[in-house]
Design an enzyme around this catalytic site. Structure first.
Site, PDB file in Angstrom:
ATOM      1  CB  VAL A   1      46.274  29.478  61.172  1.00  0.00           C
ATOM      2  CG1 VAL A   1      46.694  30.665  60.327  1.00  0.00           C
ATOM      3  CG2 VAL A   1      46.774  28.182  60.555  1.00  0.00           C
TER       4      VAL A   1
ATOM      5  N   GLY B   1      45.775  36.697  68.516  1.00  0.00           N
ATOM      6  CA  GLY B   1      45.402  36.532  67.122  1.00  0.00           C
ATOM      7  C   GLY B   1      43.929  36.247  66.905  1.00  0.00           C
TER       8      GLY B   1
ATOM      9  CB  THR C   1      52.978  39.274  65.908  1.00  0.00           C
ATOM     10  OG1 THR C   1      52.004  38.303  66.229  1.00  0.00           O
ATOM     11  CG2 THR C   1      52.958  39.546  64.430  1.00  0.00           C
TER      12      THR C   1
ATOM     13  CG  ASP D   1      47.008  38.293  64.115  1.00  0.00           C
ATOM     14  OD1 ASP D   1      47.411  37.573  65.040  1.00  0.00           O
ATOM     15  OD2 ASP D   1      47.577  39.351  63.786  1.00  0.00           O
TER      16      ASP D   1
END
Lengths: 306, 306
Positions: free
Chosen positions: B201, B226, B172, B203
């Site tokens: 999906v 995540g 990220t 975080d």
């Protein structure tokens, strides 16, 4: 020592409509059936997680509630469903969004939690999991009720894309439970809102917003205008207020809903339960469909404000 | 009184790899460029929100970082991106997931926040917004770098579906900033992880988990695995600890990452900033790519532990 079991469920918060008034007895009966089914699991020594899933399946299968069968239709006239579940004893969670054709999205959320190391799977990836786990599927028509079709026809004619982008969205069911071992769990399931944009995701599948559970504090399920439940991170905020201030759970719910989010121009509702059986219920809307069986075994069913 | 401006960015937390070591100078240069671009906005009186978006666009356009160009390829060999942004002055947020072909997902998240009353739009619904807002699009090939293609080839051969379902996922970029009016903002953007299931999906697009901002407390952006950032609701928890205990922001970050989530078997990292310019940086992994310009104007760039 056996902990006293308890369960709280909700069937959405918002305005009082003609449809809700006309179907009040059926709503109350649906809430009663769901909360009793969940409680029965607890009485037989089952887990809070099983009780939450069972109660929510009962609401998902009931076409009066906006989730699974009875879901609102989106802008394209289609159903897209979100759900989440969290096990307070393990601090594990599962969530799904943009789900079609899965009869019980809450069970798919549980499969994400138990069968994968993911927490959140959306769309066709989640459908693949439903297939490999042999969850019950239904045709599109199963989910679409005459009431929701009528709502869609009325709204779809009226609303431009710009209006839709500017409106707020609510409608959810949920449950929290504590079992006789003192473990808590929570779950939330929604069909979105009539005529919403495809791909719009609300709070129901967002851990910390619409769903949260932690044996160290409490289990929470929220309902109302999802956008404000997300930006207020309402479920986790209630848990953190309870943890860090030492107040009662009811005070924590009241503080987050009525004080910390006082200026918010949207409906917010929450149900919450500690491992010790303390309860919290708060909402700022005209009504929140809700029912609970408290640790003393008494059943309560309510729709409007006290 | 003018508030002192400051900005912190991260480029992901996790293990130290050969690729990271070989490209250390380029990573440091990329971090420097991004943090300086964001800071420049602040120096010229721009908003924290503009600074955060600008810094993240710089990281998104840099193929070394796993977001936008340079995103990891999923199980189907395709790129799916998530991003979120939050404006602490208004407590408004925007988030997108399952995004393809949008050059800068962070800008699309901002459009969700500013042009709709939704907070979170996924998949093709979000692409429609990108089209109507005339955001820059790119062909699939633009996003796929030789490094990520090679990672995909190696991993895809090796991993069965069951392995993928059981692995943890990170990677990220993010930024937090405070502007000269004392407003904070945060943003997070990701390309997921190599060979992950379509629809997974993390975080980054979850307000409260990977991204949160509130002028009353602080702005936070997270990175790492995540799944654990979601179940720990890490960003909101840092904000709540800061708000309710009165500790310093660094103490709040340390408490949430190193104490409250001590047993967690995953990488967790967070950067945070208050309206007063107090900073917090914490991570439990081998490295977190990070850079900041503190309120005294000094530039810092780091990758490994102190």
């Amino acid at each position: 020592m056996k902990h006293p079991a308890a369960i709280i469920i909700h069937g959405g918060a918002g305005h009082v409509t003609k449809y809700i008034k006309e179907n009040q007895a059926a709503y109350e009966s649906g809430l009663k059936t769901a909360v009793m089914k969940g409680y029965d699991i607890l009485l037989r020594g089952g887990t809070a997680l099983d009780a939450v899933e069972t109660a929510i399946i009962s609401l998902e299968d009931n076409e009066l509630f906006n989730c699974a069968r009875g879901s609102a239709l989106n802008y394209e006239g289609k159903v897209e469903m979100d759900a989440a579940v969290m096990d307070g004893s393990k601090r594990k969670a599962g969530a799904v969004s943009m789900i079609r054709n899965v009869r019980n999205p809450i069970s798919l959320a549980r499969k994400v939690m138990e069968k994968t190391n993911h927490v959140y799977i959306a769309g066709s990836g989640a459908l693949q999991l439903a297939l490999s786990e042999k969850l019950k599927l239904e045709e599109d028509d199963y989910f679409i009720t005459p009431h929701q079709e009528e709502e869609y026809r009325k709204t779809h004619k009226k609303e431009s894309i710009r209006t839709i982008l500017k409106k707020f969205i609510g409608g959810t069911v949920g449950a929290v439970a504590v079992d006789c071992k003192g473990h808590v769990a929570s779950g939330t399931s929604t069909g979105g809102e009539v005529n919403n944009l495809p791909g719009r995701v609300g709070d129901s599948c967002i851990i910390g917003a619409g769903c949260y559970a932690n044996d160290a504090t409490c289990a929470i399920s929220c309902t109302g205008d999802g956008e404000f439940l997300i930006t207020g991170v309402i479920a986790n905020s209630i848990s953190k207020v309870k943890e860090l201030t030492g107040c009662s759970l009811q005070e924590a719910c009241d503080r987050v809903i009525h004080r910390d989010n006082k200026g918010v121009k949207g409906d917010l509702g929450a149900i919450a339960l500690t491992p010790g059986g303390d309860m919290g219920i708060a909402f700022n809307s005209e009504r929140m469909h809700r029912a609970w069986i408290s640790p003393d075994g008494h059943l309560h069913i309510k729709i409007y404000k006290e």
